[in-house]
Design a protein around this motif. Structure first.
Motif, PDB file in Angstrom:
ATOM      1  N   ASP A  90       0.880  -1.173   0.000  1.00 27.43           N
ATOM      2  CA  ASP A  90       0.000   0.000   0.000  1.00 27.43           C
ATOM      3  C   ASP A  90       0.920   1.226   0.000  1.00 27.43           C
ATOM      4  OD1 ASP A  90      -1.587   2.119   0.497  1.00 27.43           O
ATOM      5  OD2 ASP A  90      -2.610   1.273   2.231  1.00 27.43           O
ATOM      6  N   PRO A  91       1.140   1.811  -1.186  1.00 22.74           N
ATOM      7  CA  PRO A  91       2.120   2.910  -1.267  1.00 22.74           C
ATOM      8  C   PRO A  91       1.722   4.108  -0.413  1.00 22.74           C
ATOM      9  CG  PRO A  91       1.400   2.202  -3.466  1.00 22.74           C
ATOM     10  CD  PRO A  91       0.499   1.532  -2.475  1.00 22.74           C
ATOM     11  N   GLY A  92       0.420   4.348  -0.264  1.00 22.93           N
ATOM     12  CA  GLY A  92      -0.043   5.501   0.507  1.00 22.93           C
ATOM     13  C   GLY A  92       0.411   5.430   1.951  1.00 22.93           C
ATOM     14  N   SER A  93       0.162   4.299   2.573  1.00 19.97           N
ATOM     15  CA  SER A  93       0.529   4.169   3.994  1.00 19.97           C
ATOM     16  C   SER A  93       1.954   3.637   4.165  1.00 19.97           C
ATOM     17  CB  SER A  93      -0.440   3.211   4.696  1.00 19.97           C
ATOM     18  OG  SER A  93      -0.337   1.931   4.101  1.00 19.97           O
ATOM     19  N   ARG A  94       2.615   3.305   3.039  1.00 20.94           N
ATOM     20  CA  ARG A  94       3.966   2.711   3.053  1.00 20.94           C
ATOM     21  C   ARG A  94       4.002   1.438   3.887  1.00 20.94           C
ATOM     22  NH1 ARG A  94       7.410   7.671   4.507  1.00 20.94           N
ATOM     23  NH2 ARG A  94       7.304   8.921   2.632  1.00 20.94           N
ATOM     24  N   ILE A  95       2.970   0.622   3.748  1.00 21.59           N
ATOM     25  CA  ILE A  95       2.932  -0.663   4.459  1.00 21.59           C
ATOM     26  C   ILE A  95       2.897  -1.791   3.427  1.00 21.59           C
ATOM     27  CG2 ILE A  95       1.474  -2.165   5.909  1.00 21.59           C
ATOM     28  CD1 ILE A  95       2.698  -0.050   7.642  1.00 21.59           C
ATOM     29  N   ALA A  96       3.734  -2.813   3.681  1.00 29.07           N
ATOM     30  CA  ALA A  96       3.687  -4.017   2.837  1.00 29.07           C
ATOM     31  C   ALA A  96       3.189  -5.176   3.698  1.00 29.07           C
ATOM     32  CB  ALA A  96       5.077  -4.332   2.299  1.00 29.07           C
ATOM     33  N   ARG A  97       2.366  -6.024   3.105  1.00 27.50           N
ATOM     34  CA  ARG A  97       1.970  -7.263   3.790  1.00 27.50           C
ATOM     35  C   ARG A  97       2.685  -8.391   3.062  1.00 27.50           C
ATOM     36  NH1 ARG A  97      -2.319  -3.898   4.448  1.00 27.50           N
ATOM     37  NH2 ARG A  97      -3.086  -4.210   2.332  1.00 27.50           N
ATOM     38  N   ALA A  98       3.595  -9.041   3.796  1.00 26.56           N
ATOM     39  CA  ALA A  98       4.493  -9.995   3.138  1.00 26.56           C
ATOM     40  C   ALA A  98       4.453 -11.349   3.827  1.00 26.56           C
ATOM     41  CB  ALA A  98       5.917  -9.444   3.161  1.00 26.56           C
ATOM     42  N   SER A  99       4.472 -12.410   3.026  1.00 25.78           N
ATOM     43  CA  SER A  99       4.518 -13.764   3.605  1.00 25.78           C
ATOM     44  C   SER A  99       5.941 -14.055   4.080  1.00 25.78           C
ATOM     45  CB  SER A  99       4.046 -14.794   2.584  1.00 25.78           C
ATOM     46  OG  SER A  99       4.883 -14.751   1.455  1.00 25.78           O
ATOM     47  N   PRO A 100       6.078 -14.945   5.075  1.00 28.31           N
ATOM     48  CA  PRO A 100       7.392 -15.147   5.715  1.00 28.31           C
ATOM     49  C   PRO A 100       8.453 -15.789   4.835  1.00 28.31           C
ATOM     50  CG  PRO A 100       5.601 -16.072   7.047  1.00 28.31           C
ATOM     51  CD  PRO A 100       5.006 -15.686   5.752  1.00 28.31           C
ATOM     52  N   SER A 101       8.044 -16.503   3.783  1.00 30.66           N
ATOM     53  CA  SER A 101       9.094 -17.158   2.992  1.00 30.66           C
ATOM     54  C   SER A 101       9.661 -16.242   1.914  1.00 30.66           C
ATOM     55  CB  SER A 101       8.566 -18.435   2.346  1.00 30.66           C
ATOM     56  OG  SER A 101       7.692 -18.085   1.309  1.00 30.66           O
ATOM     57  N   LEU A 102       9.108 -15.056   1.773  1.00 30.56           N
ATOM     58  CA  LEU A 102       9.747 -14.117   0.840  1.00 30.56           C
ATOM     59  C   LEU A 102      11.159 -13.838   1.337  1.00 30.56           C
ATOM     60  CD1 LEU A 102       7.172 -11.303   0.057  1.00 30.56           C
ATOM     61  CD2 LEU A 102       8.120 -12.963  -1.536  1.00 30.56           C
ATOM     62  N   THR A 103      12.098 -13.793   0.432  1.00 28.03           N
ATOM     63  CA  THR A 103      13.461 -13.468   0.847  1.00 28.03           C
ATOM     64  C   THR A 103      13.624 -11.942   0.808  1.00 28.03           C
ATOM     65  OG1 THR A 103      14.357 -13.477  -1.384  1.00 28.03           O
ATOM     66  CG2 THR A 103      14.289 -15.596  -0.242  1.00 28.03           C
ATOM     67  N   GLY A 104      14.685 -11.467   1.452  1.00 25.58           N
ATOM     68  CA  GLY A 104      14.936 -10.033   1.455  1.00 25.58           C
ATOM     69  C   GLY A 104      15.058  -9.496   0.031  1.00 25.58           C
ATOM     70  N   LYS A 105      15.721 -10.257  -0.818  1.00 28.89           N
ATOM     71  CA  LYS A 105      15.927  -9.792  -2.193  1.00 28.89           C
ATOM     72  C   LYS A 105      14.613  -9.802  -2.964  1.00 28.89           C
ATOM     73  CE  LYS A 105      18.932 -10.327  -6.209  1.00 28.89           C
ATOM     74  NZ  LYS A 105      17.907  -9.976  -7.154  1.00 28.89           N
ATOM     75  N   GLU A 106      13.836 -10.861  -2.800  1.00 26.93           N
ATOM     76  CA  GLU A 106      12.542 -10.910  -3.509  1.00 26.93           C
ATOM     77  C   GLU A 106      11.682  -9.706  -3.115  1.00 26.93           C
ATOM     78  OE1 GLU A 106      11.800 -15.719  -4.095  1.00 26.93           O
ATOM     79  OE2 GLU A 106      11.168 -14.766  -2.238  1.00 26.93           O
ATOM     80  N   LEU A 107      11.679  -9.424  -1.816  1.00 22.74           N
ATOM     81  CA  LEU A 107      10.874  -8.307  -1.320  1.00 22.74           C
ATOM     82  C   LEU A 107      11.381  -6.985  -1.907  1.00 22.74           C
ATOM     83  CD1 LEU A 107       8.770  -7.135   0.731  1.00 22.74           C
ATOM     84  CD2 LEU A 107      10.626  -7.055   2.395  1.00 22.74           C
ATOM     85  N   ASN A 108      12.694  -6.767  -1.788  1.00 19.96           N
ATOM     86  CA  ASN A 108      13.237  -5.476  -2.224  1.00 19.96           C
ATOM     87  C   ASN A 108      13.240  -5.303  -3.737  1.00 19.96           C
ATOM     88  OD1 ASN A 108      13.663  -3.899   0.080  1.00 19.96           O
ATOM     89  ND2 ASN A 108      15.390  -5.183   0.672  1.00 19.96           N
ATOM     90  N   ASP A 109      13.338  -6.412  -4.488  1.00 19.21           N
ATOM     91  CA  ASP A 109      13.264  -6.302  -5.954  1.00 19.21           C
ATOM     92  C   ASP A 109      11.951  -5.637  -6.353  1.00 19.21           C
ATOM     93  OD1 ASP A 109      15.697  -7.312  -6.528  1.00 19.21           O
ATOM     94  OD2 ASP A 109      15.020  -9.298  -7.176  1.00 19.21           O
ATOM     95  N   VAL A 110      10.859  -6.078  -5.731  1.00 20.79           N
ATOM     96  CA  VAL A 110       9.545  -5.509  -6.060  1.00 20.79           C
ATOM     97  C   VAL A 110       9.434  -4.095  -5.484  1.00 20.79           C
ATOM     98  CG1 VAL A 110       7.055  -5.760  -5.724  1.00 20.79           C
ATOM     99  CG2 VAL A 110       8.470  -7.793  -6.136  1.00 20.79           C
ATOM    100  N   LEU A 111       9.831  -3.949  -4.232  1.00 24.30           N
ATOM    101  CA  LEU A 111       9.665  -2.636  -3.580  1.00 24.30           C
ATOM    102  C   LEU A 111      10.437  -1.539  -4.306  1.00 24.30           C
ATOM    103  CD1 LEU A 111       9.905  -3.513   0.235  1.00 24.30           C
ATOM    104  CD2 LEU A 111       7.853  -3.034  -1.104  1.00 24.30           C
ATOM    105  N   VAL A 112      11.703  -1.833  -4.631  1.00 28.88           N
ATOM    106  CA  VAL A 112      12.551  -0.810  -5.252  1.00 28.88           C
ATOM    107  C   VAL A 112      12.051  -0.490  -6.660  1.00 28.88           C
ATOM    108  CG1 VAL A 112      14.878  -0.333  -6.134  1.00 28.88           C
ATOM    109  CG2 VAL A 112      14.596  -1.356  -3.866  1.00 28.88           C
ATOM    110  N   LYS A 113      11.825  -1.561  -7.465  1.00 28.63           N
ATOM    111  CA  LYS A 113      11.485  -1.319  -8.877  1.00 28.63           C
ATOM    112  C   LYS A 113      10.075  -0.777  -9.052  1.00 28.63           C
ATOM    113  CE  LYS A 113      14.740  -4.673 -10.561  1.00 28.63           C
ATOM    114  NZ  LYS A 113      14.886  -6.076 -10.311  1.00 28.63           N
ATOM    115  N   GLU A 114       9.138  -1.330  -8.296  1.00 32.40           N
ATOM    116  CA  GLU A 114       7.739  -0.958  -8.570  1.00 32.40           C
ATOM    117  C   GLU A 114       7.200   0.146  -7.671  1.00 32.40           C
ATOM    118  OE1 GLU A 114       5.231  -4.421  -8.750  1.00 32.40           O
ATOM    119  OE2 GLU A 114       6.699  -5.493  -9.981  1.00 32.40           O
TER     120      GLU A 114
END
Ligand SMILES: Cc1cc2nc3c(=O)[nH]c(=O)nc-3n(C[C@H](O)[C@H](O)[C@H](O)COP(=O)(O)OP(=O)(O)OC[C@H]3O[C@@H](n4cnc5c(N)ncnc54)[C@H](O)[C@@H]3O)c2cc1C
Length: 458
Positions: A90-114
């Motif tokens: 949710d870009p407005g509130s700057r909150i992500a809801r993430a499942s525990p098996s996401l890796t740091g890189k998987e998470l940041n790849d999406v966050l940074v690029k998108e």
């Protein structure tokens, strides 16, 4: 949900499900009754209920990076979360809801690029959010941005009785408190983390690095210690003793990674290190353009896949002679792929922390990672870790859960009051010890948890 039962599955399929996703190739000799591949929150609830029905324990695996193999337990149903991947931002509130098996890189790849944002997840690209955040999380720029778990605003949890709960500062507060620092003793299964994100769009990564021959260890270490207290607040500072690629000798590498809005700001931040560095670096660079992607690639090379690992860590006392305490660890590695690591935690280490389980810290985080390939080196490399930590622990206030093996060594992982409250929460929410919890010698800790005491025998 896909279940692989030990007593009926093809042995190769069972073995793959049991240990195939473990990062450490030193595989444990423990055998779950079944491995459940959960792909949704509903299936996690069903898997916990299945364990209750079968009267056995629940083990959990997110990223599979716990080097002591905590997810592989006897008399358990292992809930394997590797195929449960989910991310909502949710870009407005700057909150992500993430499942525990996401890796740091998987998470940041999406966050940074998108989304032009990032999260201070683990340095190593493949570490899972689950284990990392439950332990506290020493992520990017921890000395200034604090622990990863400080940005966990809520968790969704399946309890030991199979109930799905939302936990935050206002509801189910005990579970929320414990989820930020309990590590593998958390008395439930986290299905989702609600994460506060950091704006990244305008942040540039720039780094300075100084590679010294190990004979200049003392000068280089004294120097980085002397400049850390006044150093820029957006700069991560670390030192590694290792064999750099292409250099056939042991080196002491001091790194400064600045996260700033402009190259000029980065240069100003990094200048005090450049101007005060000791002579004699074999290689050095100043304020070079860098990126999260490049940092992940460096960390990935430092921690290769398909290897055997053994780790330990210590928070060294603030008043210790740190270079002297760590000298043996830094000057004699058991294998050319091994390394020892010091992170500056100051000034984060001196702040009042939020009310949460995570509480152990000092100005100096130290970790040793023995890395090797051949089983015949197991004893030698494990003994090296044990012998180093045996000496270092006398100068430490405690350890970081993320590098620990409670089967080998007990020490302090929390402040006393936090440890006491944590074990009470564990007993209250899981009185039968359904969730496997802390893997101590003989796997006996159960609902009781850990003692949180230094053990100097080793
Ligand atoms: C190469 C390498 C680099 C590392 N770098 C860092 C770093 O930079 N910073 C840092 O802080 N740590 C680091 N670590 C330590 C790492 O954070 C821990 O090993 C952590 O446990 C890994 O999490 P995981 O989910 O991948 O592991 P797993 O083995 O899947 O999980 C570890 C344990 O945590 C518990 N757990 C995991 N997920 C859940 C869940 N959803 N619900 C309930 N319990 C759960 C379980 O008890 C599980 O057995 C590193 C480790 C390695 C091997």
């Amino acid at each position: 949900m896909k279940i692989t039962w030990r007593d009926s599955a093809d042995p190769a399929v069972y073995e793959e499900a049991r240990v195939g996703r473990l990062f450490n190739h030193r595989r444990p000799q423990r055998f779950p009754l079944a491995v459940v591949k959960a792909t949704s929150e509903r299936e996690i609830v069903d898997a916990v209920k299945l364990a209750i029905e079968k009267n056995c324990r629940v083990a959990v695996r997110s990223g599979g990076h716990a080097l002591a193999g905590w997810s592989v337990r006897d008399q358990s149903i292992l809930i394997e979360l590797g195929e449960y991947k989910h991310l909502e931002v949710d870009p407005g509130s700057r909150i992500a809801r993430a499942s525990p098996s996401l890796t740091g890189k998987e998470l940041n790849d999406v966050l940074v690029k998108e989304h032009g944002m990032m999260f201070p997840a683990g340095h190593c690209p493949e570490v899972g959010l689950g284990g990392f955040l439950l332990q506290g999380g020493n992520g990017w720029n921890c000395r200034n941005w604090g622990w990863g778990c400080e940005r966990v605003k809520a968790v969704d949890v399946v309890t030991a009785t199979g109930e799905l709960l939302h936990c935050n500062a206002a509801q189910n507060r005990d579970l929320y408190w414990a989820a930020r620092g309990s590590g593998p003793g958390f008395p439930g299964v986290v299905t989702q983390f609600h994460l506060e994100l950091i704006p990244y769009r305008k942040l540039g990564f720039r780094s300075s690095g100084y590679v010294y021959p190990i004979r200049l260890y003392r000068e280089a270490f004294d120097w980085v210690l002397s400049i850390t207290p006044g150093f820029d607040g957006d700069t991560q500072i670390l030192a590694v003793s290792y064999y750099p690629e292409g250099i056939d000798e042991l080196c002491f590498f001091v790194s400064f990674l600045a996260m700033k809005h402009s190259p000029e700001e980065a240069e100003e931040a990094l200048r005090p290190a450049q101007d005060s560095r000791p002579d004699g670096a074999m290689t050095e660079w100043f304020c070079q353009e860098d990126s999260l992607e490049n940092q992940y690639s460096i960390e990935g090379k430092l921690n290769p896949e398909g290897h055997r690992y053994c780790s330990e860590s210590a928070y060294i006392c603030n008043d210790a002679d740190v270079p002297a305490v760590l000298e043996d660890a830094c000057k004699d590695l058991p294998h050319k792929k091994s390394y020892t690591l010091w992170y500056a935690v100051y000034p984060s280490s001196r702040r009042t922390l939020p009310d949460m389980a995570m509480s152990m810290r000092s100005d100096h985080y130290f970790a040793l990672y023995a890395i090797w390939e051949d089983e015949k080196d197991d004893l030698r490399c494990q003994s090296w870790v044990a012998n180093i930590i045996k000496k270092v622990q006398h100068h430490a206030v405690g350890s970081y859960l993320g590098d620990a093996d409670f089967q080998v060594r007990q020490t302090k992982f929390w402040e006393d009051a936090n440890a006491q409250r944590l074990m009470e929460i564990r007993r209250e929410w899981d009185p039968q010890g359904t969730i496997c919890g802390y893997l101590d010698k003989g796997d006996r800790s159960g609902a009781k948890g850990l003692e949180n005491k230094h053990e100097f025998k080793l």
